[in-house]
Design a protein around this motif. Structure first.
Motif, short mmCIF file in Angstrom:
data_model
loop_
_atom_site.label_atom_id
_atom_site.label_comp_id
_atom_site.label_asym_id
_atom_site.label_seq_id
_atom_site.Cartn_x
_atom_site.Cartn_y
_atom_site.Cartn_z
N UNK A 179 8.94 -8.07 1.14
CA UNK A 179 9.08 -9.37 0.48
C UNK A 179 8.20 -10.41 1.17
N UNK A 180 8.13 -10.33 2.50
CA UNK A 180 7.27 -11.27 3.24
C UNK A 180 5.80 -11.05 2.89
N UNK A 181 5.34 -9.79 2.92
CA UNK A 181 3.93 -9.51 2.62
C UNK A 181 3.59 -9.89 1.18
N UNK A 182 4.53 -9.66 0.27
CA UNK A 182 4.29 -10.02 -1.12
C UNK A 182 4.17 -11.54 -1.28
N UNK A 183 5.03 -12.28 -0.60
CA UNK A 183 4.97 -13.74 -0.70
C UNK A 183 3.72 -14.29 -0.01
N UNK A 184 3.37 -13.71 1.15
CA UNK A 184 2.18 -14.17 1.86
C UNK A 184 0.93 -13.95 1.01
N UNK A 185 0.85 -12.80 0.34
CA UNK A 185 -0.30 -12.50 -0.51
C UNK A 185 -0.35 -13.45 -1.70
N UNK A 186 0.80 -13.68 -2.34
CA UNK A 186 0.84 -14.58 -3.49
C UNK A 186 0.47 -15.99 -3.11
N UNK A 187 0.99 -16.45 -1.98
CA UNK A 187 0.68 -17.80 -1.53
C UNK A 187 -0.80 -17.95 -1.18
N UNK A 188 -1.38 -16.94 -0.53
CA UNK A 188 -2.79 -17.05 -0.15
C UNK A 188 -3.68 -17.13 -1.38
N UNK A 189 -3.33 -16.39 -2.44
CA UNK A 189 -4.13 -16.44 -3.66
C UNK A 189 -3.96 -17.79 -4.37
N UNK A 190 -2.73 -18.31 -4.40
CA UNK A 190 -2.52 -19.63 -5.00
C UNK A 190 -3.22 -20.71 -4.19
N UNK A 191 -3.18 -20.57 -2.87
CA UNK A 191 -3.88 -21.54 -2.01
C UNK A 191 -5.38 -21.50 -2.23
N UNK A 192 -5.91 -20.29 -2.49
CA UNK A 192 -7.34 -20.16 -2.72
C UNK A 192 -7.76 -20.92 -3.98
N UNK A 193 -6.98 -20.79 -5.03
CA UNK A 193 -7.29 -21.50 -6.27
C UNK A 193 -7.27 -23.01 -6.03
N UNK A 194 -6.23 -23.47 -5.30
CA UNK A 194 -6.14 -24.91 -5.02
C UNK A 194 -7.32 -25.38 -4.16
N UNK A 195 -7.70 -24.56 -3.18
CA UNK A 195 -8.81 -24.93 -2.30
C UNK A 195 -10.11 -25.03 -3.09
#
Length: 768
Positions: A179-195
């Motif tokens: 669950x942690x790895x899944x959330x970390x991956x999802x957040x990093x991709x969402x952060x990339x779009x925002x960046x």
């Protein structure tokens, strides 16, 4: 002598008529064909990369074949116990079931066929029912998910979220490693779009200010977008053969856009300068591609080599960064040398729109001081007391690097996510309400030669446990499970990364029970194995990076001192960067501003990535400056004048390229994942330090102090002819117009005022 009808000197026209590199020449002669091929290739790459996010992993931090990995496998083999992949936390709301009713309802939910086909509940009580906290309002259920890989387990977790329906008036939260790895991956991709959404408009505005023309400002963004798409496609292909970390996508985006802007800035700046001297568009493109284009090749080779050595680390995380990074840098170079010239040829005069040779004061109508004169003044200031500036800059950098002496490294975990993260909240609640169910951070699998209840077995175990208890860093050790001749021993851990690593190493150094064996595992052991794997390969990685850069600088400048100085100054800036990372992330300074909670340590892998990338970038900026200084020195034989002229002519290019790169890097600092934020802050601080303190003060001061020794044992100055891979200009020619120096550098407008050092007759004539 000037060329008839143009007013441009004959030497310049002759150099302009020399052909550019073959690929660039083909792109200029067939621009629409080149653009069409790029559109088709990028389109296919985009289709290929469409599902890359579904195939990325959030982990990749475990060293293959490490003892912790073997210990985990043996634990499952001997005891049939696997570490849980997911932890389900059920909380009763007001009016909801509590006590036995909550336990029974939760048990019915997790044993339903729709759930058991996806995961196997792990028993936490003798009757197999879920565990309750002291208030009997919270139930915990550990699950082992179906699947052999992280990617497969994450897909199973998605199905599980749809299959599990919590009882009425009960909330459900997911925690645990997957669950942690899944959330970390999802957040990093969402952060990339925002960046990207944040960086792209800022980049465009800065490019408009630099080029003062819409067409020229769009070109770097187009080449960067093409490179990023290709880099993503390469990552998608790599997922078929190896694990690819989700963080590689962030690196591809950052480097792809940042370096594309830098490379395009070098080429376009040189192109516009040649146009202002009266050359045709085709001639100006030829010179800019033969000079700035070759500079791009040289500097990109440094970055590619530095990123490639990351693959030497035995971690899938590092390997995926090497693959994605090298791919996007190669794509950047290809776009700069083919797509960019083709677009320039198609746009024609529109690339020149908005530029002018001088800036006018609206109040008085008089010209302002040329922009390069500001850098001339700064260089002259450093030249008055170079030794003092050298000492002062070194002291400042060492002071900034001082916090690095107490850096504590730790592994990645739920604490790297923001406090609002579901995985982090679950982990914190479990630590508070279910301390007995917390997995041991240090756990040893002990195989005895004799049964544990036999005299020999008891004696062997007692002796080994006595050695463990004698260790100063081990508060307790207890046997938690026995199966045949195998025992599972939980060893006390402090939770402090350095102390736990010392405990793991001390346990592994102990002699095992006579005739038996011991494997030490647990999360602390995994962290230790990762740190040791990085430490073991780090000298090799550092040595290779320094060897490659030294060889490159030696070939380009034919100097012994220049490579040594470049390595020392780049090392100073990288260690200062590590000091900043420690001050920010370990000590917690600027935590509220940057939006994170300090962990008390720096994540182990990120500083390695930051330092390797930053070292490569700093050597690039070194090349920009040194090539111009050497060109001037070979023409005049005056080292002091050469340093001043070099800084004057490259100051705008270096600071402009750094400013654009800082925009791209700065967007990463907005990430909600601390590991990505560490990369963003580290690179931002490093590039800022290198482009200002190091490149504008430290390097010129070092060159001035060394004097003629900088260029030993190269040829004497004022010699026309080949030198290494460089062909030197004739003394009578304006050295700024030389196009054969390797690597040649684009220089900013304004090369001094009449009568100032470095002002050439051609410039004086231009001012008249």
């Amino acid at each position: 002598m000037t060329h008839q009808g143009t007013g441009v000197d004959r030497a310049t026209v002759d150099r302009a008529q020399a052909p550019p590199p073959r690929l660039s020449r083909s792109a200029q002669h067939r621009p629409w064909t080149t653009i069409l091929l790029w559109v088709l290739f990028c389109g296919l790459s985009g289709l290929l990369a469409a599902d890359v996010s579904d195939r990325l992993v959030g982990g990749g931090f475990t060293a293959s074949g490490a003892e912790s990995e073997l210990a985990q496998a043996r634990t499952q083999e001997r005891f049939g116990v696997a570490d849980p992949d997911v932890l389900l936390l059920f909380r009763a709301q007001a009016g909801g079931p509590t006590g036995p009713a909550l336990r029974q309802q939760v048990k019915s939910v997790v044993t339903a066929p729709a759930v058991t086909r996806l995961a196997e509940p792990l028993p936490t009580s003798p009757d197999g029912a879920p565990s309750l906290d002291a208030s009997a309002t919270t139930a915990l259920v550990p699950l082992v998910l179906d699947g052999d890989t992280e990617e497969a387990k994450r897909r199973t977790l998605e199905e599980l979220r749809s299959a599990v329906r919590p009882p009425s008036a009960v909330t459900l939260s997911y925690g645990g490693p997957i669950a942690f790895l899944d959330e970390a991956s999802s957040r990093s991709q969402a952060d990339l779009v925002r960046a990207e959404l944040l960086a792209a408009p800022l980049l465009f505005v800065l490019l408009l200010l630099i080029f003062r023309g819409l067409a020229a400002a769009m070109l770097p963004l187009l080449t960067g977008a093409a490179a990023v798409v290709i880099g993503m496609a390469v990552l998608r292909v790599a997922t078929e053969f190896t694990e690819v970390s989700a963080f590689a996508v962030n690196l591809v985006s950052m480097l792809g856009l940042g370096l594309a802007v830098d490379y395009a800035l070098l080429i376009l700046t040189r192109y516009r300068r040649e146009r202002r001297r009266g050359l045709t568009a085709e001639q100006a493109r030829a010179i800019s591609l033969r000079t700035a284009g070759r500079t791009v090749l040289v500097t990109s080779a440094v970055v590619t080599a530095a990123l490639a050595v990351l693959a030497l680390f035995p971690l899938a995380f590092m390997r995926s960064l090497a693959i994605g990074g090298c791919a996007v840098v190669v794509a950047d170079v290809a776009a700069a040398l083919t797509l960019l010239p083709a677009l320039m040829a198609v746009l024609g005069p529109r690339v020149d729109a908005g530029h002018g040779p001088v800036r006018w004061s609206r109040r008085s109508g008089r010209t302002k001081r040329p922009e390069g004169e500001r850098w001339h003044t700064l260089a002259a200031l450093v030249a008055r007391r170079p030794a003092l500036w050298l000492i002062a800059c070194t002291v400042v950098l060492l002071a900034m690097a001082a916090p690095a002496l107490r850096t504590t490294f730790g592994g990645i975990g739920e604490g790297t996510l923001p406090s609002s993260s579901a995985s982090r909240r679950v982990a914190e609640e479990i630590r508070e309400t279910f301390p007995a169910l917390q997995p041991a951070r240090i756990q040893a699998v002990v195989d005895l030669a004799a049964p544990p209840d036999s005299t020999a077995g008891k004696e062997a175990l007692r002796t080994w446990l006595g050695r463990v208890a004698a260790l100063p860093s081990t508060p307790r050790a207890e046997v938690t499970a026995v199966r045949g001749n195998a025992l599972l021993v939980s060893v006390g851990a402090t939770g402090e990364p350095d102390a736990d690593r010392r405990t793991v190493r001390a346990l592994r150094a102990l002699a095992p029970p006579q005739g038996g064996s011991v494997l030490v595992g647990g999360s602390a052991a995994t962290d230790t194995d990762m740190t040791d794997a990085l430490s073991a390969r780090l000298p090799l990685v550092v040595g290779l990076v320094m060897a490659v850069t030294s060889l490159l600088l030696l070939l380009v400048f034919r100097s012994v001192l220049v490579p040594v100085k470049a390595i020392v100054t780049s090392a100073l800036s990288t260690f200062a960067c590590l000091g900043v990372m420690t001050w920010v992330f370990q000590d917690g300074h600027l935590a509220s501003l940057l939006g994170f909670s300090a962990l008390g340590y720096v994540e182990t892998t990120q500083p390695v990535v930051v330092l390797v990338v930053l070292y490569a970038l700093s050597v690039d900026y070194e090349l920009f400056l040194l090539a111009r200084v050497r060109e001037e020195y070979r023409s005049t034989g005056d080292n002091r004048h050469a340093v001043i002229a070099g800084l004057r002519d490259t100051g705008t290019v270096i600071t402009g390229a750094a400013a654009l790169l800082l925009v791209v890097i700065g967007a990463l600092t907005t990430s909600s994942v601390i590991a990505i934020k560490e990369v963003g802050v580290g690179l931002f601080a490093g590039v800022l330090i290198d482009a200002t303190l190091v490149r504008l003060f430290l390097v010129p001061a070092a060159l001035l102090v060394a004097g003629r020794a900088n260029w030993w044992p190269g040829r004497s100055p004022c010699v026309t002819g080949p030198s290494g891979i460089a062909k030197l200009p004739a003394p009578a020619a304006d050295p700024r117009m030389n196009t054969d120096v390797q690597p040649p550098q684009p220089v900013p407008d304004g090369a001094g005022t009449p009568g100032s050092p470095g002002t050439h007759p051609s410039r004086l004539e231009e001012k008249r």
